[in-house]
Design a protein around this motif. Structure first.
Motif, mmCIF file in Angstrom:
data_model
loop_
_atom_site.group_PDB
_atom_site.id
_atom_site.type_symbol
_atom_site.label_atom_id
_atom_site.label_comp_id
_atom_site.label_asym_id
_atom_site.label_seq_id
_atom_site.Cartn_x
_atom_site.Cartn_y
_atom_site.Cartn_z
ATOM 1 N N ALA A 79 -19.607 12.152 -33.527
ATOM 2 C CA ALA A 79 -18.994 10.890 -33.128
ATOM 3 C C ALA A 79 -19.362 10.568 -31.689
ATOM 4 O O ALA A 79 -19.427 11.445 -30.836
ATOM 5 N N ASN A 89 -17.607 8.835 -29.507
ATOM 6 C CA ASN A 89 -16.478 9.015 -28.595
ATOM 7 C C ASN A 89 -15.237 9.410 -29.392
ATOM 8 O O ASN A 89 -15.278 9.508 -30.618
ATOM 9 N N GLU A 90 -14.153 9.622 -28.702
ATOM 10 C CA GLU A 90 -12.917 10.080 -29.341
ATOM 11 C C GLU A 90 -12.364 9.054 -30.328
ATOM 12 O O GLU A 90 -11.840 9.411 -31.384
ATOM 13 N N GLU A 91 -12.480 7.772 -30.013
ATOM 14 C CA GLU A 91 -11.998 6.734 -30.937
ATOM 15 C C GLU A 91 -12.739 6.819 -32.269
ATOM 16 O O GLU A 91 -12.124 6.750 -33.331
ATOM 17 N N TRP A 92 -14.056 6.978 -32.217
ATOM 18 C CA TRP A 92 -14.823 7.111 -33.454
ATOM 19 C C TRP A 92 -14.380 8.349 -34.215
ATOM 20 O O TRP A 92 -14.257 8.333 -35.423
ATOM 21 N N ARG A 93 -14.130 9.439 -33.495
ATOM 22 C CA ARG A 93 -13.700 10.680 -34.140
ATOM 23 C C ARG A 93 -12.376 10.458 -34.878
ATOM 24 O O ARG A 93 -12.217 10.877 -36.017
ATOM 25 N N ARG A 94 -11.419 9.783 -34.227
ATOM 26 C CA ARG A 94 -10.124 9.494 -34.857
ATOM 27 C C ARG A 94 -10.281 8.621 -36.094
ATOM 28 O O ARG A 94 -9.548 8.772 -37.065
#
Length: 130
Positions: A18, A20-25
């Motif tokens: 991912a 960034n973290e938003e994509w990971r979430r």
């Protein structure tokens, strides 16, 4: 980006990365394919440019430039109806990346993969150039 017209298989998310973290979430991130399945239908071509003028020539400079080129290729495109024509939708879209890298440099393929929000990334093709 290309599409293979064969049977759709479920993707478990293993091997995905991912940006960034938003994509990971959100569960976004392309999945790395171990081999290149045959492509039988080219849907569209996107090109991008990236450079790293102030980076480390011996380190991640080529990777930074390659990531910028990949992001540049996808940032200003909106093809909302395309997903209806890809068997299996966004998650099954095959992505072929071809990078021109100066001789003697290498790129981190995991960082390249992380720039794509969905799809199946075929093995990255690196050629001398750039």
């Amino acid at each position: 980006l290309a599409c293979k017209g064969s049977a759709v298989r479920a993707l478990s998310g293993k091997g995905s990365a991912a940006w960034n973290e938003e994509w990971r979430r959100l569960g976004l991130g392309a999945v790395q394919e171990a081999s290149a399945p045959a492509l039988n239908r080219l849907m569209f071509v996107q090109t991008g440019f990236g450079c790293d003028q102030h980076g480390d020539r011996k380190g991640a400079g080529a990777t930074s430039a390659a990531v910028r080129a990949c992001r540049n290729a996808i940032e200003f495109n909106s093809i909302p109806g395309m997903v209806d024509h890809v068997p299996g939708g966004r998650k099954n879209m095959l992505i072929h990346v071809k990078l021109g890298i100066p001789e003697g440099y290498s790129v981190d393929h995991d960082e390249i993969r992380a720039t794509f929000p969905y799809g199946r990334l075929l093995p990255v093709e690196v050629i001398h150039g750039g």
